[in-house]
Design a protein around this motif. Sequence first.
Motif, PDB file in Angstrom:
ATOM      1  N   PRO A   1      -1.917 -10.354 -10.418  1.00 14.43           N
ATOM      2  CA  PRO A   1      -1.688  -9.015  -9.880  1.00 14.43           C
ATOM      3  C   PRO A   1      -2.998  -8.227  -9.823  1.00 14.43           C
ATOM      4  O   PRO A   1      -3.879  -8.394 -10.669  1.00 14.43           O
ATOM      5  N   LYS A   2      -3.108  -7.350  -8.818  1.00 12.36           N
ATOM      6  CA  LYS A   2      -4.306  -6.518  -8.652  1.00 12.36           C
ATOM      7  C   LYS A   2      -3.879  -5.115  -8.233  1.00 12.36           C
ATOM      8  O   LYS A   2      -2.934  -4.955  -7.477  1.00 12.36           O
ATOM      9  N   TYR A   3      -4.598  -4.105  -8.752  1.00 12.06           N
ATOM     10  CA  TYR A   3      -4.352  -2.707  -8.391  1.00 12.06           C
ATOM     11  C   TYR A   3      -5.656  -2.062  -7.961  1.00 12.06           C
ATOM     12  O   TYR A   3      -6.719  -2.372  -8.493  1.00 12.06           O
ATOM     13  N   ARG A   4      -5.548  -1.118  -7.077  1.00 17.22           N
ATOM     14  CA  ARG A   4      -6.687  -0.268  -6.744  1.00 17.22           C
ATOM     15  C   ARG A   4      -6.122   1.095  -6.375  1.00 17.22           C
ATOM     16  O   ARG A   4      -5.428   1.237  -5.374  1.00 17.22           O
ATOM     17  N   ASP A   5      -6.368   2.070  -7.236  1.00 12.13           N
ATOM     18  CA  ASP A   5      -5.949   3.446  -6.964  1.00 12.13           C
ATOM     19  C   ASP A   5      -7.150   4.193  -6.419  1.00 12.13           C
ATOM     20  O   ASP A   5      -8.231   4.165  -7.015  1.00 12.13           O
TER      21      ASP A   5
ATOM     22  N   SER B   1       1.184  -7.649  -5.956  1.00 15.72           N
ATOM     23  CA  SER B   1       2.045  -7.858  -7.124  1.00 15.72           C
ATOM     24  C   SER B   1       1.819  -9.217  -7.775  1.00 15.72           C
ATOM     25  O   SER B   1       1.833  -9.331  -8.982  1.00 15.72           O
ATOM     26  N   GLY B   2       1.603 -10.258  -7.004  1.00 19.37           N
ATOM     27  CA  GLY B   2       1.306 -11.565  -7.582  1.00 19.37           C
ATOM     28  C   GLY B   2       2.468 -12.169  -8.352  1.00 19.37           C
ATOM     29  O   GLY B   2       3.620 -11.786  -8.201  1.00 19.37           O
ATOM     30  N   SER B   3       2.138 -13.081  -9.254  1.00 17.92           N
ATOM     31  CA  SER B   3       3.130 -13.891  -9.958  1.00 17.92           C
ATOM     32  C   SER B   3       3.480 -13.329 -11.328  1.00 17.92           C
ATOM     33  O   SER B   3       2.613 -12.860 -12.061  1.00 17.92           O
TER      34      SER B   3
ATOM     35  N   ILE C   1      -0.224   8.391  -8.842  1.00 24.54           N
ATOM     36  CA  ILE C   1      -0.956   8.773  -7.636  1.00 24.54           C
ATOM     37  C   ILE C   1      -0.309  10.037  -7.084  1.00 24.54           C
ATOM     38  O   ILE C   1       0.907  10.183  -7.125  1.00 24.54           O
ATOM     39  N   GLY C   2      -1.155  10.954  -6.613  1.00 20.05           N
ATOM     40  CA  GLY C   2      -0.673  12.241  -6.145  1.00 20.05           C
ATOM     41  C   GLY C   2      -1.104  12.520  -4.721  1.00 20.05           C
ATOM     42  O   GLY C   2      -1.583  11.628  -4.006  1.00 20.05           O
ATOM     43  N   THR C   3      -0.972  13.769  -4.330  1.00 21.81           N
ATOM     44  CA  THR C   3      -1.268  14.202  -2.974  1.00 21.81           C
ATOM     45  C   THR C   3      -2.646  13.721  -2.519  1.00 21.81           C
ATOM     46  O   THR C   3      -3.645  13.964  -3.180  1.00 21.81           O
ATOM     47  N   GLY C   4      -2.671  12.994  -1.396  1.00 19.56           N
ATOM     48  CA  GLY C   4      -3.913  12.484  -0.827  1.00 19.56           C
ATOM     49  C   GLY C   4      -4.388  11.163  -1.392  1.00 19.56           C
ATOM     50  O   GLY C   4      -5.362  10.594  -0.917  1.00 19.56           O
ATOM     51  N   ASP C   5      -3.719  10.648  -2.428  1.00 23.86           N
ATOM     52  CA  ASP C   5      -4.134   9.397  -3.065  1.00 23.86           C
ATOM     53  C   ASP C   5      -3.514   8.181  -2.386  1.00 23.86           C
ATOM     54  O   ASP C   5      -2.478   8.279  -1.716  1.00 23.86           O
ATOM     55  N   ILE C   6      -4.155   7.040  -2.590  1.00 17.56           N
ATOM     56  CA  ILE C   6      -3.695   5.765  -2.038  1.00 17.56           C
ATOM     57  C   ILE C   6      -3.702   4.722  -3.148  1.00 17.56           C
ATOM     58  O   ILE C   6      -4.624   4.683  -3.957  1.00 17.56           O
TER      59      ILE C   6
ATOM     60  N   MET D   1       0.856  -1.160   0.000  1.00 14.99           N
ATOM     61  CA  MET D   1       0.000   0.000   0.000  1.00 14.99           C
ATOM     62  C   MET D   1       0.902   1.222   0.000  1.00 14.99           C
ATOM     63  O   MET D   1       1.880   1.284   0.737  1.00 14.99           O
ATOM     64  N   THR D   2       0.567   2.190  -0.847  1.00 14.87           N
ATOM     65  CA  THR D   2       1.317   3.441  -0.914  1.00 14.87           C
ATOM     66  C   THR D   2       0.357   4.592  -0.654  1.00 14.87           C
ATOM     67  O   THR D   2      -0.699   4.666  -1.288  1.00 14.87           O
TER      68      THR D   2
END
Length: 88
Positions: free
Chosen positions: A66-70, A31-33, A21-26, A1-2
């Motif tokens: 792999p999975k992402y959620r911005d 990462s997965g395989s 991702i910028g100020t205030g973003d998560i 998590m960033t």
Amino acid sequence: MTIVRKGEVKHRDSLGHKGSIGTGDIQWMTSGSGILHEEMPQVRPEGIAGLQIWLNLPAREKMSRPKYRDLQGERLAEAKTDEGRAFA
């Protein structure tokens, strides 16, 4: 998590996914395989500040896709507590 408190971090992977991702973003990422991922903090006069937390997946999940959620900061609700603030 960033979590980016100030500045911007660009990211991309070996499958062609990319974003910023910028100020205030998560960003929440698994990462997965079979994927290479890189993050590039953008150096600017105002600087950059953030937090990154790495969690070790259980063995049964290490070969997952792999999975992402911005999550954009302006779309996150802020909850106030007696001790301070927390993002919900």
